[in-house]
Design an enzyme around this catalytic site. Sequence first.
Site, short mmCIF file in Angstrom:
data_model
loop_
_atom_site.label_atom_id
_atom_site.label_comp_id
_atom_site.label_asym_id
_atom_site.label_seq_id
_atom_site.Cartn_x
_atom_site.Cartn_y
_atom_site.Cartn_z
N TYR A 162 46.48 15.47 26.12
CA TYR A 162 46.14 14.40 25.18
C TYR A 162 45.16 14.83 24.09
CZ TYR A 162 44.84 9.75 23.47
OH TYR A 162 44.58 8.66 22.68
N LYS A 166 46.16 14.98 20.00
CA LYS A 166 45.51 14.17 18.97
C LYS A 166 44.89 15.07 17.89
CE LYS A 166 46.42 9.91 20.29
NZ LYS A 166 47.45 9.14 19.60
P1 NAP Z 1 49.05 1.01 25.42
O1 NAP Z 1 48.52 -0.34 25.64
O2 NAP Z 1 49.46 1.83 26.59
O3 NAP Z 1 50.28 0.90 24.39
C1 NAP Z 1 51.00 2.04 24.04
C2 NAP Z 1 52.24 1.59 23.30
O4 NAP Z 1 53.00 2.77 22.95
C3 NAP Z 1 53.16 0.70 24.14
O5 NAP Z 1 53.74 -0.28 23.33
C4 NAP Z 1 54.20 1.69 24.63
O6 NAP Z 1 55.44 1.09 24.96
C5 NAP Z 1 54.33 2.54 23.38
N1 NAP Z 1 55.06 3.79 23.61
C6 NAP Z 1 54.80 4.79 24.48
N2 NAP Z 1 55.74 5.73 24.39
C7 NAP Z 1 56.62 5.32 23.44
C8 NAP Z 1 57.79 5.86 22.89
N3 NAP Z 1 58.32 7.02 23.32
N4 NAP Z 1 58.43 5.18 21.91
C9 NAP Z 1 57.93 3.99 21.46
N5 NAP Z 1 56.84 3.42 21.96
C10 NAP Z 1 56.19 4.09 22.94
O7 NAP Z 1 48.00 1.93 24.63
P2 NAP Z 1 46.95 1.60 23.46
O8 NAP Z 1 45.60 1.79 24.02
O9 NAP Z 1 47.30 0.37 22.77
O10 NAP Z 1 47.22 2.87 22.53
C11 NAP Z 1 47.80 2.78 21.25
C12 NAP Z 1 47.45 4.05 20.49
O11 NAP Z 1 46.02 4.16 20.37
C13 NAP Z 1 47.90 5.34 21.16
O12 NAP Z 1 48.38 6.26 20.18
C14 NAP Z 1 46.63 5.88 21.78
O13 NAP Z 1 46.66 7.28 21.93
C15 NAP Z 1 45.60 5.45 20.76
N6 NAP Z 1 44.23 5.36 21.23
C16 NAP Z 1 43.90 4.51 22.23
C17 NAP Z 1 42.58 4.44 22.64
C18 NAP Z 1 42.14 3.50 23.73
O14 NAP Z 1 40.97 3.59 24.15
N7 NAP Z 1 42.98 2.58 24.20
C19 NAP Z 1 41.60 5.24 22.04
C20 NAP Z 1 41.98 6.11 21.03
C21 NAP Z 1 43.29 6.16 20.62
P3 NAP Z 1 55.79 0.63 26.48
O15 NAP Z 1 55.15 -0.73 26.68
O16 NAP Z 1 57.28 0.57 26.46
O17 NAP Z 1 55.24 1.66 27.40
#
Ligand code: NAP
Length: 248
Positions: A162, A166
């Site tokens: 990861y 990123k």
């Molecule tokens: P999340 O709640 O797990 O949501 C991730 C989303 O990505 C879900 O809608 C998932 O769909 C979708 N996804 C995964 N693989 C996919 C694919 N192959 N094609 C299309 N959609 C796909 O995570 P989140 O925290 O909202 O994260 C969103 C973004 O923010 C990510 O890029 C993550 O790296 C980044 N981020 C998050 C954090 C944090 O603390 N949460 C911090 C920094 C960056 P499904 O429901 O079908 O699995």
Amino acid sequence: MTTTALITGANKGIGYETARALAARGITVLVGARDPGRGAAAVAKLRAEGADAAEVQLDVTDAASIATAAAHIDERFGALDILVNNAGIAGSFGAPSQTDLAVLREVYETNVFGVVAVTNAMLPLLRRAPAARIVNVSSEVGSIAMMMDRDGPMWQAAAVPYPSAKTALTMVTAMYAKELWDTPIKVNAANPGYCATDFNAHSGFRTAEQGAEVSVHLATLPADGPTGQHWGYRWGATDGAEYGIVAW
Ligand code: NAP
């Protein structure tokens, strides 16, 4: 004139809240979701709040799904104003020496290759918009400077898939910003900060809504806004500025 935004992985978490917040600004949101059922449920919730929302089936690791999504948006709108490359997976965290190559490939397929594939498929549509914005949702975990700061919040974290994906995504962002430098299109990487979502079993100390604010800010930058930056929440910043440029 309709302003359109495609958000990948918008059926839940930060992506859903990004769609919700953009819709609240009067933008037509195209909810990218790999699972049609989850996408439809998210769209129904957004519409119940008055959003102009439509589902776009989109698995960022599936070339056919990406091509179909681009053709659908072209047919329906003829252009795209905002692309938020939000979909991402965490893979597993563990000592670098124990890295599972299958996990490494899977994380890069979604978090890096998926962004390049979706961006390239949508670029003809983005070029047709008056001043498109591309937001790549990156992370402070991808900041080499923060990872190597012994006094910072990232020092305890060490894993290959990861964080390195990123870091790669941030460079991908910079490269697109260079190619599009002389166009009205702005390309930036967003750092939402550590947000409580399914991604981290809701351990984050920020909300998904707060994380989405960062993407919305970059998706709605004015003409004199920046391009080629990694911008967002600054965890551990000692100068009092909660938001700003995130160190590479
Ligand atoms: P999340 O709640 O797990 O949501 C991730 C989303 O990505 C879900 O809608 C998932 O769909 C979708 N996804 C995964 N693989 C996919 C694919 N192959 N094609 C299309 N959609 C796909 O995570 P989140 O925290 O909202 O994260 C969103 C973004 O923010 C990510 O890029 C993550 O790296 C980044 N981020 C998050 C954090 C944090 O603390 N949460 C911090 C920094 C960056 P499904 O429901 O079908 O699995």
